[in-house]
Design a protein around this motif. Sequence first.
Motif, PDB file in Angstrom:
ATOM      1  N   ILE A 264      27.188 -42.499   2.198  1.00  0.00           N
ATOM      2  CA  ILE A 264      28.258 -43.493   2.088  1.00  0.00           C
ATOM      3  C   ILE A 264      28.690 -43.643   0.634  1.00  0.00           C
ATOM      4  O   ILE A 264      29.884 -43.765   0.326  1.00  0.00           O
ATOM      5  CB  ILE A 264      27.794 -44.840   2.665  1.00  0.00           C
ATOM      6  N   THR A 265      27.728 -43.610  -0.273  1.00  0.00           N
ATOM      7  CA  THR A 265      28.039 -43.713  -1.698  1.00  0.00           C
ATOM      8  C   THR A 265      28.942 -42.567  -2.146  1.00  0.00           C
ATOM      9  O   THR A 265      29.900 -42.773  -2.899  1.00  0.00           O
ATOM     10  CB  THR A 265      26.738 -43.709  -2.522  1.00  0.00           C
ATOM     11  N   VAL A 266      28.650 -41.357  -1.670  1.00  0.00           N
ATOM     12  CA  VAL A 266      29.495 -40.202  -1.993  1.00  0.00           C
ATOM     13  C   VAL A 266      30.905 -40.413  -1.451  1.00  0.00           C
ATOM     14  O   VAL A 266      31.898 -40.146  -2.143  1.00  0.00           O
ATOM     15  CB  VAL A 266      28.877 -38.902  -1.438  1.00  0.00           C
ATOM     16  N   LYS A 267      31.008 -40.913  -0.213  1.00  0.00           N
ATOM     17  CA  LYS A 267      32.331 -41.126   0.384  1.00  0.00           C
ATOM     18  C   LYS A 267      33.102 -42.203  -0.361  1.00  0.00           C
ATOM     19  O   LYS A 267      34.313 -42.066  -0.591  1.00  0.00           O
ATOM     20  CB  LYS A 267      32.191 -41.514   1.858  1.00  0.00           C
ATOM     21  N   LEU A 268      32.438 -43.261  -0.744  1.00  0.00           N
ATOM     22  CA  LEU A 268      33.105 -44.330  -1.497  1.00  0.00           C
ATOM     23  C   LEU A 268      33.648 -43.793  -2.819  1.00  0.00           C
ATOM     24  O   LEU A 268      34.763 -44.132  -3.228  1.00  0.00           O
ATOM     25  CB  LEU A 268      32.133 -45.481  -1.750  1.00  0.00           C
ATOM     26  N   ALA A 269      32.873 -42.949  -3.482  1.00  0.00           N
ATOM     27  CA  ALA A 269      33.316 -42.378  -4.760  1.00  0.00           C
ATOM     28  C   ALA A 269      34.466 -41.407  -4.558  1.00  0.00           C
ATOM     29  O   ALA A 269      35.423 -41.385  -5.351  1.00  0.00           O
ATOM     30  CB  ALA A 269      32.141 -41.681  -5.446  1.00  0.00           C
ATOM     31  N   ASP A 270      34.398 -40.618  -3.501  1.00  0.00           N
ATOM     32  CA  ASP A 270      35.484 -39.698  -3.153  1.00  0.00           C
ATOM     33  C   ASP A 270      36.785 -40.476  -2.972  1.00  0.00           C
ATOM     34  O   ASP A 270      37.831 -40.104  -3.515  1.00  0.00           O
ATOM     35  CB  ASP A 270      35.104 -38.962  -1.877  1.00  0.00           C
ATOM     36  N   ARG A 271      36.714 -41.574  -2.244  1.00  0.00           N
ATOM     37  CA  ARG A 271      37.932 -42.347  -1.979  1.00  0.00           C
ATOM     38  C   ARG A 271      38.422 -43.073  -3.237  1.00  0.00           C
ATOM     39  O   ARG A 271      39.635 -43.217  -3.422  1.00  0.00           O
ATOM     40  CB  ARG A 271      37.689 -43.320  -0.831  1.00  0.00           C
ATOM     41  N   VAL A 272      37.513 -43.510  -4.097  1.00  0.00           N
ATOM     42  CA  VAL A 272      37.950 -44.107  -5.370  1.00  0.00           C
ATOM     43  C   VAL A 272      38.813 -43.099  -6.126  1.00  0.00           C
ATOM     44  O   VAL A 272      39.892 -43.432  -6.634  1.00  0.00           O
ATOM     45  CB  VAL A 272      36.750 -44.537  -6.238  1.00  0.00           C
ATOM     46  N   SER A 273      38.337 -41.859  -6.205  1.00  0.00           N
ATOM     47  CA  SER A 273      39.112 -40.832  -6.891  1.00  0.00           C
ATOM     48  C   SER A 273      40.481 -40.659  -6.254  1.00  0.00           C
ATOM     49  O   SER A 273      41.490 -40.518  -6.947  1.00  0.00           O
ATOM     50  CB  SER A 273      38.352 -39.494  -6.865  1.00  0.00           C
ATOM     51  N   ASN A 274      40.528 -40.694  -4.925  1.00  0.00           N
ATOM     52  CA  ASN A 274      41.793 -40.468  -4.227  1.00  0.00           C
ATOM     53  C   ASN A 274      42.779 -41.621  -4.366  1.00  0.00           C
ATOM     54  O   ASN A 274      43.996 -41.390  -4.388  1.00  0.00           O
ATOM     55  CB  ASN A 274      41.522 -40.221  -2.735  1.00  0.00           C
ATOM     56  N   VAL A 275      42.278 -42.849  -4.415  1.00  0.00           N
ATOM     57  CA  VAL A 275      43.196 -43.989  -4.370  1.00  0.00           C
ATOM     58  C   VAL A 275      43.456 -44.637  -5.724  1.00  0.00           C
ATOM     59  O   VAL A 275      44.353 -45.481  -5.834  1.00  0.00           O
ATOM     60  CB  VAL A 275      42.705 -45.079  -3.381  1.00  0.00           C
ATOM     61  N   GLN A 276      42.720 -44.261  -6.757  1.00  0.00           N
ATOM     62  CA  GLN A 276      42.916 -44.944  -8.035  1.00  0.00           C
ATOM     63  C   GLN A 276      44.310 -44.689  -8.611  1.00  0.00           C
ATOM     64  O   GLN A 276      44.828 -45.508  -9.379  1.00  0.00           O
ATOM     65  CB  GLN A 276      41.829 -44.549  -9.035  1.00  0.00           C
ATOM     66  N   THR A 277      44.917 -43.568  -8.221  1.00  0.00           N
ATOM     67  CA  THR A 277      46.292 -43.274  -8.641  1.00  0.00           C
ATOM     68  C   THR A 277      47.176 -43.095  -7.411  1.00  0.00           C
ATOM     69  O   THR A 277      47.998 -42.179  -7.342  1.00  0.00           O
ATOM     70  CB  THR A 277      46.328 -42.017  -9.528  1.00  0.00           C
ATOM     71  N   LEU A 278      47.009 -43.987  -6.448  1.00  0.00           N
ATOM     72  CA  LEU A 278      47.751 -43.896  -5.186  1.00  0.00           C
ATOM     73  C   LEU A 278      49.260 -43.952  -5.399  1.00  0.00           C
ATOM     74  O   LEU A 278      50.026 -43.390  -4.618  1.00  0.00           O
ATOM     75  CB  LEU A 278      47.313 -45.035  -4.265  1.00  0.00           C
TER      76      LEU A 278
END
Length: 204
Positions: free
Chosen positions: A141-155
């Motif tokens: 879950i931690t990996v997925k949360l970090a993956d999504r942070v990368s994807n949405v930080q510049t949404l």
Amino acid sequence: MQLFTEWRTWERARADLEARAFPPADVAVLERAVEAARRWHGPQRRPTGAPYLEHLLEAAEVLVRGAGVTDPETLAAAVLHDVVEDTDATVNDVEAEFGPVVAELVDWVTKPPAGGRGRQAKRAAKTAYLRRLREAPPEAITVKLADRVSNVQTLDRMPPDFQRRYFTETVTYIVPLAEQVGGERGRWFAGWYADWRRRFAHLG
């Protein structure tokens, strides 16, 4: 809202890890993961046109600079999290090079192929995958949360219709996962996503 865009290259990431006194053996594990990701992803690029490796390094950067993760297997899984989904690599390939723990984490965050054709089948498969993540171990879950942070930080760099859809998906399925991680790490992710939701509140 804190952004994670400093680790554009492995050289920059390695320098930061060494400055944080990461053990040389752990840095070597990550370097092998970066080399494998570069080999498997090849010339792939992100929708923004950026080299794919930048996204993978961002995910690892989120874990290190944000959530305070130091476990090399979790960090390696972050770098490798898309290789099974987006390349010819298999979970067995990952296990052969990085062991069963990294392979299991990558397997958990890999979206399975859609069971049918068309947009509806793809969306159904993705929804099932996102719901299944609630059963994943905290490290995955931690990996997925970090993956999504990368994807949405510049949404805001993505097309408007995609922004709204991805915002809703993130709020519905990803943000609640921070509670399952728990502890200081879970609180950090919950806080980051709260800041992110305020930054993109106009999409809600």
